[in-house]
Design an enzyme around this catalytic site. Structure first.
Site, PDB file in Angstrom:
ATOM      1  CD  GLN A  89      -1.098   2.314   2.222  1.00  0.00           C
ATOM      2  OE1 GLN A  89      -0.574   1.933   3.245  1.00  0.00           O
ATOM      3  NE2 GLN A  89      -1.453   3.658   1.927  1.00  0.00           N
ATOM      4  CE1 TYR A  99      -2.256   6.632   2.860  1.00  0.00           C
ATOM      5  CE2 TYR A  99      -0.897   5.797   4.703  1.00  0.00           C
ATOM      6  CZ  TYR A  99      -2.193   5.903   4.143  1.00  0.00           C
ATOM      7  OH  TYR A  99      -3.287   5.735   4.853  1.00  0.00           O
ATOM      8  CB  THR A 120      -4.726   4.628   0.769  1.00  0.00           C
ATOM      9  OG1 THR A 120      -4.545   3.166   0.913  1.00  0.00           O
ATOM     10  CG2 THR A 120      -5.870   4.874   1.550  1.00  0.00           C
ATOM     11  NE  ARG A 131      -7.596   8.624  12.320  1.00  0.00           N
ATOM     12  CZ  ARG A 131      -6.387   8.218  11.450  1.00  0.00           C
ATOM     13  NH1 ARG A 131      -5.449   7.611  12.143  1.00  0.00           N
ATOM     14  NH2 ARG A 131      -6.284   8.169  10.161  1.00  0.00           N
ATOM     15  CE  LYS A 154      -7.497   0.212   2.775  1.00  0.00           C
ATOM     16  NZ  LYS A 154      -7.281   1.244   3.534  1.00  0.00           N
ATOM     17  CG  HIS A 168      -8.175   5.141   6.166  1.00  0.00           C
ATOM     18  ND1 HIS A 168      -7.551   5.425   5.019  1.00  0.00           N
ATOM     19  CD2 HIS A 168      -7.511   4.759   7.107  1.00  0.00           C
ATOM     20  CE1 HIS A 168      -6.290   5.218   5.434  1.00  0.00           C
ATOM     21  NE2 HIS A 168      -6.114   4.698   6.614  1.00  0.00           N
ATOM     22  NE  ARG A 170      -7.180   4.528  11.467  1.00  0.00           N
ATOM     23  CZ  ARG A 170      -6.540   4.045  12.666  1.00  0.00           C
ATOM     24  NH1 ARG A 170      -7.526   3.426  13.646  1.00  0.00           N
ATOM     25  NH2 ARG A 170      -5.491   4.467  13.189  1.00  0.00           N
TER      26      ARG A 170
HETATM   27  C1  LIG Z   1      -4.520   1.269  13.393  1.00  0.00           C
HETATM   28  C2  LIG Z   1      -4.708   1.480  11.690  1.00  0.00           C
HETATM   29  C3  LIG Z   1      -4.002   2.012  10.892  1.00  0.00           C
HETATM   30  C4  LIG Z   1      -4.123   2.014   9.768  1.00  0.00           C
HETATM   31  N1  LIG Z   1      -3.102   2.226   8.851  1.00  0.00           N
HETATM   32  C5  LIG Z   1      -3.489   2.459   7.521  1.00  0.00           C
HETATM   33  C6  LIG Z   1      -2.532   2.749   6.414  1.00  0.00           C
HETATM   34  O1  LIG Z   1      -1.125   2.861   6.893  1.00  0.00           O
HETATM   35  N2  LIG Z   1      -2.642   2.622   5.245  1.00  0.00           N
HETATM   36  C7  LIG Z   1      -4.120   2.457   4.810  1.00  0.00           C
HETATM   37  O2  LIG Z   1      -4.578   2.328   3.661  1.00  0.00           O
HETATM   38  N3  LIG Z   1      -5.009   1.899   5.486  1.00  0.00           N
HETATM   39  C8  LIG Z   1      -4.813   2.106   6.712  1.00  0.00           C
HETATM   40  N4  LIG Z   1      -5.749   1.683   7.751  1.00  0.00           N
HETATM   41  C9  LIG Z   1      -7.133   1.284   7.318  1.00  0.00           C
HETATM   42  C10 LIG Z   1      -7.401  -0.152   7.162  1.00  0.00           C
HETATM   43  O3  LIG Z   1      -6.332  -0.479   5.911  1.00  0.00           O
HETATM   44  C11 LIG Z   1      -8.513  -0.551   6.654  1.00  0.00           C
HETATM   45  O4  LIG Z   1      -9.232   0.104   5.615  1.00  0.00           O
HETATM   46  C12 LIG Z   1      -9.592  -0.276   7.911  1.00  0.00           C
HETATM   47  O5  LIG Z   1      -9.105  -0.758   9.217  1.00  0.00           O
HETATM   48  C13 LIG Z   1     -11.034  -1.062   7.793  1.00  0.00           C
HETATM   49  O6  LIG Z   1     -11.735  -0.954   8.777  1.00  0.00           O
HETATM   50  P1  LIG Z   1     -11.834  -1.976  10.355  1.00  0.00           P
HETATM   51  O7  LIG Z   1     -10.543  -1.773  11.013  1.00  0.00           O
HETATM   52  O8  LIG Z   1     -13.177  -1.693  10.557  1.00  0.00           O
HETATM   53  O9  LIG Z   1     -11.605  -3.308   9.468  1.00  0.00           O
HETATM   54  C14 LIG Z   1      -5.700   1.639   9.230  1.00  0.00           C
HETATM   55  C15 LIG Z   1      -6.374   1.040  10.257  1.00  0.00           C
HETATM   56  C16 LIG Z   1      -6.216   1.060  11.394  1.00  0.00           C
HETATM   57  C17 LIG Z   1      -7.331   0.425  12.577  1.00  0.00           C
END
Ligand SMILES: Cc1cc2nc3c(=O)[nH]c(=O)nc-3n(C[C@H](O)[C@H](O)[C@H](O)COP(=O)(O)O)c2cc1C
Length: 379
Positions: free
Chosen positions: A124, A126, A152, A161, A249, A273, A276
């Site tokens: 992935q 960035y 992403t 957050r 994504k 995400h 988030r």
């Molecule tokens: C702690 C944490 C860090 C994340 N870091 C990234 C990231 O670096 N890059 C990204 O594309 N998505 C990131 N995500 C999003 C996840 O890839 C994913 O979209 C998301 O966790 C899905 O929701 P769920 O936690 O309810 O399964 C992160 C999610 C969490 C919980």
């Protein structure tokens, strides 16, 4: 027993700031809650009194065979949850026959993560550090055999957050005693985590973002994200250095789904995400039908955000997803117990899915379709 239990076990082992970093969402956390709740608005329509041999969970994603339609999502800073966290999670994904997605914001080198899994891995991206830095990383990912590149697209800035700020995210990174002091108690109350953290080298940096003077330090991440927005225009130069499939994504609408397909995406992930980023967007499971219609079978559609049970996976597949990504479900496991926790998280989702399929009266994931679900109208 379930993912909520793993969540609580993670909460017991991790310092508050690390647990909340996993658990929390943006602003009022409306979308975070909605992602999970919206699955309750979908009811199953089973076919009973049919033979139920062990159901076949196997599928393919972008031509890659996987043992079940559940992929580990990119989760940044996993190394804060458990020593060498990204390598540990990738190894479990490979052992269980599925794909591990590595975040740019990993604490482990992408080469080491790839080596640690016998299975396929996606990278992935960035654009931290700018185009040159990202190009070098993409080439490294290509050289060691990552099978797809995930872009992403929902991080124009990092979401607010609130929990992170309240837990001292800014102050703790100053490395100055005065500002840090009010926040250190949370670490001292988790001595096991603290010991493992120091044995693993202390505060991680980002070895896949190699700046002129070395790996990007942890403190720079918020700013780096703001300066690293991926736009449709970037797809051009990325495609020149990455010949493999590109997964977009962070698709929230039929419009962006169509755009991604027109721009040459091989697959898309309907994702907010995990709540988030932009708070107040709809739950992904509610958006999925709109995206499936917009894409009209031209590319594979995956979904993430809010998956906590195997039944949620079945619902997403019934509504047309090829598979799902899970983030927190396995991150809680990693934070609770390392490899054993990730293994348990996957086991829970997998056995839920098998049971759900048997109770629905289907023999393979390919049989799941819209006739097995209906929306509950609560008006
Ligand atoms: C702690 C944490 C860090 C994340 N870091 C990234 C990231 O670096 N890059 C990204 O594309 N998505 C990131 N995500 C999003 C996840 O890839 C994913 O979209 C998301 O966790 C899905 O929701 P769920 O936690 O309810 O399964 C992160 C999610 C969490 C919980």
């Amino acid at each position: 027993m379930n993912v909520e239990d793993l969540r609580q076990a993670a909460q017991r082992r991790l310092p508050r700031s690390v647990f909340d970093y996993i658990d929390g969402g943006a602003d009022g956390e409306v979308t975070l809650r909605e992602n999970v709740r919206a699955f309750d608005d979908i009811a199953f329509r089973p076919r009973c009194a049919v033979e139920t041999p062990p159901p076949d969970l196997r599928t393919t994603v972008l031509g890659t065979p996987i043992a079940m339609p559940i992929i580990l999502a990119p989760v940044g800073s996993s190394r804060m949850f458990w020593p060498r966290g990204e390598e540990v999670a990738a190894a479990v994904a490979g052992a269980t026959g599925t794909i591990y997605c590595l975040s740019t914001l990993s604490g482990c080198r992408l080469e080491d993560v790839k080596k640690s899994t016998p299975g396929p891995a996606w990278y992935q991206l960035y654009l931290c550090g700018g185009r040159e830095v990202a190009s070098a990383t993409v080439q490294r990912a290509r050289d060691v055999g990552y099978a797809a590149l995930i872009l992403t697209i929902d991080t124009a800035v990092a979401g607010l957050r609130e929990r992170d700020l309240r837990n001292g995210a800014k102050e703790l990174l100053t490395r100055r005693v005065g500002p840090m002091l009010p926040y250190v108690g949370q670490f001292l109350s988790r001595p096991q985590w603290l010991m493992q953290f120091f044995r693993d080298g202390g505060l991680m940096n980002f070895p896949n973002v190699m700046l002129a003077d070395g790996p990007m330090p942890y403190a720079d991440v918020g700013l780096a994200l703001e300066q690293s927005t991926v736009t449709w225009k970037d797809l051009g130069w990325i495609r020149e250095i990455w010949k493999g499939p590109i997964v977009i994504k962070g698709v929230h609408t039929g419009e962006d789904a169509r755009r991604a397909v027109d721009e040459g995406a091989a697959a898309i992930v309907v994702s907010n995400h995990g709540g988030r980023q932009l708070d107040g967007v709809r739950a992904t499971i509610q958006v999925l039908p709109e995206v499936i219609d917009a894409v009209a079978g031209r590319v594979e559609v995956l979904l993430d955000s809010g998956i906590r049970r195997g039944g949620d996976v079945a619902k997403a597949l019934c509504l047309g997803a090829r598979g799902v990504l899970v983030g927190r479900a396995y991150a809680y496991g990693l934070g609770a117990a390392g490899a054993a926790g990730v293994t348990r998280a996957i086991d829970i989702l997998k056995s839920d899915l098998i049971r759900t399929m048997k109770l629905l009266g289907v023999r393979s994931v390919a049989e799941l379709n819209r006739s097995y679900v209906e929306m509950i109208d609560r008006r």
